[in-house]
Design a protein around this motif. Structure first.
Motif, PDB file in Angstrom:
ATOM      1  N   SER A 184      40.320  48.989  51.157  1.00 49.63           N
ATOM      2  CA  SER A 184      39.472  48.422  52.206  1.00 49.63           C
ATOM      3  C   SER A 184      38.007  48.372  51.798  1.00 49.63           C
ATOM      4  O   SER A 184      37.211  47.665  52.426  1.00 49.63           O
ATOM      5  N   VAL A 185      37.618  49.069  50.733  1.00 48.42           N
ATOM      6  CA  VAL A 185      36.229  49.024  50.290  1.00 48.42           C
ATOM      7  C   VAL A 185      35.843  47.596  49.893  1.00 48.42           C
ATOM      8  O   VAL A 185      34.671  47.205  49.994  1.00 48.42           O
ATOM      9  N   LEU A 186      36.835  46.810  49.488  1.00 51.72           N
ATOM     10  CA  LEU A 186      36.566  45.434  49.062  1.00 51.72           C
ATOM     11  C   LEU A 186      36.305  44.500  50.229  1.00 51.72           C
ATOM     12  O   LEU A 186      35.944  43.335  50.031  1.00 51.72           O
ATOM     13  N   ALA A 187      36.476  45.013  51.447  1.00 58.16           N
ATOM     14  CA  ALA A 187      36.175  44.214  52.637  1.00 58.16           C
ATOM     15  C   ALA A 187      34.720  44.357  53.070  1.00 58.16           C
ATOM     16  O   ALA A 187      34.292  43.691  54.025  1.00 58.16           O
ATOM     17  N   ILE A 188      33.955  45.222  52.414  1.00 60.23           N
ATOM     18  CA  ILE A 188      32.524  45.286  52.730  1.00 60.23           C
ATOM     19  C   ILE A 188      31.935  43.922  52.412  1.00 60.23           C
ATOM     20  O   ILE A 188      32.051  43.433  51.288  1.00 60.23           O
ATOM     21  N   PRO A 189      31.306  43.271  53.376  1.00 53.62           N
ATOM     22  CA  PRO A 189      30.917  41.864  53.183  1.00 53.62           C
ATOM     23  C   PRO A 189      29.647  41.668  52.356  1.00 53.62           C
ATOM     24  O   PRO A 189      28.797  42.547  52.267  1.00 53.62           O
ATOM     25  N   TYR A 190      29.570  40.492  51.764  1.00 51.69           N
ATOM     26  CA  TYR A 190      28.385  40.017  51.039  1.00 51.69           C
ATOM     27  C   TYR A 190      28.013  40.931  49.870  1.00 51.69           C
ATOM     28  O   TYR A 190      26.850  41.218  49.630  1.00 51.69           O
ATOM     29  N   LEU A 191      29.047  41.397  49.125  1.00 53.18           N
ATOM     30  CA  LEU A 191      28.823  42.260  47.972  1.00 53.18           C
ATOM     31  C   LEU A 191      28.602  41.466  46.694  1.00 53.18           C
ATOM     32  O   LEU A 191      27.675  41.737  45.928  1.00 53.18           O
ATOM     33  N   PHE A 192      29.481  40.503  46.433  1.00 49.44           N
ATOM     34  CA  PHE A 192      29.482  39.791  45.158  1.00 49.44           C
ATOM     35  C   PHE A 192      28.712  38.475  45.267  1.00 49.44           C
ATOM     36  O   PHE A 192      28.868  37.740  46.230  1.00 49.44           O
ATOM     37  N   GLU A 193      27.945  38.190  44.251  1.00 50.00           N
ATOM     38  CA  GLU A 193      27.117  36.980  44.249  1.00 50.00           C
ATOM     39  C   GLU A 193      27.900  35.742  43.805  1.00 50.00           C
ATOM     40  O   GLU A 193      27.577  34.628  44.199  1.00 50.00           O
ATOM     41  N   ASP A 194      28.920  35.954  42.978  1.00 51.27           N
ATOM     42  CA  ASP A 194      29.703  34.823  42.487  1.00 51.27           C
ATOM     43  C   ASP A 194      31.024  35.336  41.919  1.00 51.27           C
ATOM     44  O   ASP A 194      31.278  36.548  41.867  1.00 51.27           O
ATOM     45  N   HIS A 195      31.868  34.397  41.471  1.00 49.37           N
ATOM     46  CA  HIS A 195      33.178  34.762  40.945  1.00 49.37           C
ATOM     47  C   HIS A 195      33.060  35.623  39.692  1.00 49.37           C
ATOM     48  O   HIS A 195      33.834  36.574  39.510  1.00 49.37           O
ATOM     49  N   ALA A 196      32.118  35.299  38.824  1.00 48.26           N
ATOM     50  CA  ALA A 196      31.977  36.041  37.573  1.00 48.26           C
ATOM     51  C   ALA A 196      31.730  37.524  37.838  1.00 48.26           C
ATOM     52  O   ALA A 196      32.318  38.397  37.182  1.00 48.26           O
ATOM     53  N   MET A 197      30.873  37.818  38.807  1.00 48.69           N
ATOM     54  CA  MET A 197      30.590  39.211  39.151  1.00 48.69           C
ATOM     55  C   MET A 197      31.836  39.888  39.719  1.00 48.69           C
ATOM     56  O   MET A 197      32.190  41.009  39.317  1.00 48.69           O
ATOM     57  N   SER A 201      34.482  40.492  36.980  1.00 45.99           N
ATOM     58  CA  SER A 201      34.066  41.514  36.025  1.00 45.99           C
ATOM     59  C   SER A 201      34.257  42.914  36.599  1.00 45.99           C
ATOM     60  O   SER A 201      34.746  43.822  35.911  1.00 45.99           O
ATOM     61  N   VAL A 202      33.891  43.098  37.849  1.00 48.00           N
ATOM     62  CA  VAL A 202      34.028  44.408  38.491  1.00 48.00           C
ATOM     63  C   VAL A 202      35.496  44.796  38.617  1.00 48.00           C
ATOM     64  O   VAL A 202      35.901  45.919  38.292  1.00 48.00           O
ATOM     65  N   MET A 203      36.328  43.850  39.057  1.00 48.58           N
ATOM     66  CA  MET A 203      37.735  44.183  39.287  1.00 48.58           C
ATOM     67  C   MET A 203      38.527  44.317  37.990  1.00 48.58           C
ATOM     68  O   MET A 203      39.559  44.991  37.954  1.00 48.58           O
ATOM     69  N   ASP A 204      38.059  43.677  36.909  1.00 49.38           N
ATOM     70  CA  ASP A 204      38.748  43.787  35.624  1.00 49.38           C
ATOM     71  C   ASP A 204      38.260  44.977  34.801  1.00 49.38           C
ATOM     72  O   ASP A 204      38.821  45.257  33.731  1.00 49.38           O
ATOM     73  N   GLY A 205      37.247  45.657  35.291  1.00 50.18           N
ATOM     74  CA  GLY A 205      36.644  46.753  34.540  1.00 50.18           C
ATOM     75  C   GLY A 205      37.132  48.122  34.980  1.00 50.18           C
ATOM     76  O   GLY A 205      38.220  48.288  35.546  1.00 50.18           O
ATOM     77  N   ASP A 206      36.298  49.120  34.732  1.00 46.96           N
ATOM     78  CA  ASP A 206      36.662  50.512  35.012  1.00 46.96           C
ATOM     79  C   ASP A 206      36.962  50.733  36.494  1.00 46.96           C
ATOM     80  O   ASP A 206      37.851  51.532  36.839  1.00 46.96           O
TER      81      ASP A 206
END
Length: 335
Positions: A102-115, A118-123
């Motif tokens: 549910s942490v991924l439901a915090i709104p307006y976190l990511f600026e674009d798809h690349a960001m 990168s976050v979800m494919d990383g550590d």
């Protein structure tokens, strides 16, 4: 020679039958329609071809689209019990079983798809997958896009938070989505995905929030006049597998599954991201009135929703995962 040929043909047939009988059945569930315009289904078909090819038919992938095996809660239960071997499932139902998602439901976190990728494919994404496996018995191989979520409704244009006041909005079946909508002054009604079109058609709710892919795939535009391109949440489909099934595979079969998920994920992301990028044109063509949201208006949405949703998430799961996500985003920006 004819007798020898017949014997060889018979032996080949017996081998094929034996191979088919020993193939491991992989039931693969998803919730989009069974056509190549659906990112989930196009990706599932690619996964099927890839796995069956790499394992020489040792794994028999059977795809069940359009909720054929049941709703989201039934599929997740099936993954835990091992009666469903694999599924691509969206955020809300996952959060109901594995709360840190549910942490991924915090709104307006990511600026674009690349960001976001990168976050979800990383550590961060790796740590979440390990924790989910330990707590649920479900293995998460990775995530693909469920579309950047936007608000739609059938009452009035929504360009600022004040325009949300009094609207009855459908949300996914997890409390964090209720917090998001209520922080903006609307009332929230959890409705499962298969029931959403009927709820809109019957006026049970005024609106909902989803990405372009789902709005088009489920024909939600038929019951919604306005769409506001506020891009409040980068939504996800997680590629999940029953760990009981995974552990029954040979090392080579496990590797094939992991490699083929990567192929499916690239297809899935590409198709969904392209639809997001063309949201205005696609939804206008479907007869919806597109409401642009300016950077200043988006800031108003962020200031109204983000603190309230974050507080809800921290109260529900603690600060560890929100802090980890903040750190991952900060690290991306620093690079």
């Amino acid at each position: 020679m004819k007798t020898m040929s017949k014997m060889m043909a018979a032996s080949a047939a017996i081998a094929l039958i034996a191979g088919a009988a020993s193939a491991k059945e992989l039931k693969y569930a998803h919730f989009q329609s069974a056509d190549l315009s659906s990112p989930k289904h196009a990706a599932a078909l690619a996964f099927e071809s890839c796995v069956e090819g790499k394992t020489s038919g040792g794994i028999d992938v059977q795809i069940f689209p359009a909720s054929q095996l049941g709703g989201d809660s039934e599929i997740i239960e099936g993954l835990q019990l091992g009666t469903v071997q694999m599924a691509a499932i969206h955020d809300g139902p996952i959060s109901a079983v594995y709360k840190p998602f549910s942490v991924l439901a915090i709104p307006y976190l990511f600026e674009d798809h690349a960001m976001a990728w990168s976050v979800m494919d990383g550590d961060f994404g790796d740590a979440m997958a390990e924790d989910m496996l330990a707590k649920t018995g479900i293995r998460m191989f990775g995530v693909a896009d469920n579309g950047v979520r936007n608000f739609t409704n059938n009452v009035r244009p929504v360009a600022e938070p004040k325009d949300m006041e009094g609207l009855k909005m459908r949300v996914m079946t997890a409390p964090v989505w209720v917090a998001l909508v209520e922080s903006l002054g609307a009332s929230a009604t959890p409705v499962s995905w298969p029931e959403l079109p009927g709820a809109l058609q019957q006026g049970v709710v005024d609106g909902q929030e989803n990405g372009v892919t789902n709005i088009v795939n489920a024909s939600l535009y038929q019951h919604q006049k306005y769409v506001s391109l506020d891009s409040h949440v980068f939504s996800w489909h997680a590629y999940l597998m029953s760990d009981m099934f995974y552990q029954s595979l040979t090392a080579n079969e496990q590797l094939a599954v992991e490699q083929c998920v990567e192929t499916a994920k690239v297809i899935h992301r590409g198709m969904t991201a392209a639809q997001d990028a063309n949201a205005s044109a696609i939804l206008s063509e479907k007869g919806m009135e597109v409401v642009p949201v300016s950077p200043e208006q988006k800031t108003m949405f962020r200031e109204a929703a983000q603190p309230a949703v974050r507080a809800h998430v921290v109260e529900d799961i603690g600060a560890e995962w929100p802090d980890r996500l903040d750190a991952a985003i900060d690290a991306y920006r620093a690079n």
